[in-house]
Scaffold this active site. Structure first.
Site, PDB file in Angstrom:
ATOM      1  CB  SER A 145     -72.413  28.113  98.881  1.00  0.00           C
ATOM      2  OG  SER A 145     -72.075  27.767 100.205  1.00  0.00           O
ATOM      3  CE1 TYR A 172     -70.410  32.873 100.000  1.00  0.00           C
ATOM      4  CE2 TYR A 172     -71.469  31.203 101.366  1.00  0.00           C
ATOM      5  CZ  TYR A 172     -70.640  31.543 100.314  1.00  0.00           C
ATOM      6  OH  TYR A 172     -70.046  30.561  99.560  1.00  0.00           O
TER       7      TYR A 172
END
Length: 251
Positions: A144, A157
């Site tokens: 990501s 995250y």
């Protein structure tokens, strides 16, 4: 141009979003696909039914919690019984949940790390003996932009995705020359996980920050994943391929 006829591919979290798009595209170019899921059997079943039939080996689905060794081992045991080998592992399963440091929820911290990072380590370790039997074994981790630049309010995250980028670099040397290891790092993607952020004008505001002017579709991510698994990328390993419409120029 990409022909994966005879390939056998495991996609974790294959029942929705990016994982589902990867399953469908791999099947479209000839691969046999194992659709992994944790809880959503119905969604995984729907994806399985939508896959183009492989002329070589059957597609199938398998349920497991990959964050514990028995779950990872069970998935690879099923692959061993069904196919006997594996050509590509796509580590896609994960969660994205708000967890600000000043309001840190330790349980959510543990769950994020377990599903986004620990599971990837355990599943990859279990897959190595099967990937080594392939003439072109590869692992593709779904990272990501958050793992590259951080993300306020979502630091667990971001840290978990940063770990996948570091693991990609480490494993690309450790597992060479038999297994290639790469990472695809998406930006914003039109999936269920992003629905809340896109509500009430949020999507339009986000798209204004993306040079290509739109949020990615899951298929936009699946294409680069399939490319990295193919012979077109046979001399690519340890790479982080950014697929974010130009919003984060980290490559």
């Amino acid at each position: 141009m990409i022909d994966l006829d005879g390939y056998r591919v495991l996609v974790t979290g294959g029942g929705r979003g990016i994982g589902a798009a990867c399953c469908r595209l791999f099947a479209e170019v000839g691969a046999a696909v194992c659709v992994h899921y944790r809880n959503r059997e119905g969604a995984a079943g729907s994806v399985l039914e939508s896959l183009r039939t492989s002329a070589n080996q059957p597609h199938f689905k398998v349920a497991a919690d990959l964050s514990e060794p028995p779950g990872a081992d069970a998935v690879l045991d099923a692959i061993g019984r069904t196919w006997g080998r594996l050509d590509c592992l796509v580590n896609n399963a994960g969660i994205w949940v708000r967890n600000p440091l000043t309001e840190l929820d330790p349980q959510l911290l543990n769950e994020t790390w377990a599903l986004n990072a620990r599971a990837v380590f355990l599943c990859s370790a279990a897959a190595v003996p099967f990937l080594e039997q392939s003439v072109d074994g590869s692992i593709v981790n779904i990272g990501s932009t958050a793992g590259q630049r951080g993300e306020a309010m979502y630091s667990p995250y971001a840290a978990s995705k940063g770990a996948l980028i570091a693991a990609t670099k480490s494993w690309s040397s450790e597992l060479a020359p038999r297994i290639r290891v790469n990472c695809v790092a998406p930006g914003w993607v039109d999936t269920e996980l992003s629905a809340e952020a896109f509500a009430e004008g949020g999507r339009e505001a986000i798209e204004e920050t993306i040079p290509l002017g739109r949020v990615a579709s899951p298929v936009d991510i699946a294409g680069p994943v399939v490319f990295l698994a193919s012979q077109l990328a046979r001399h690519v390993t340890g790479e982080v391929l950014n697929v974010n419409g130009g919003s984060v120029l980290a490559g």
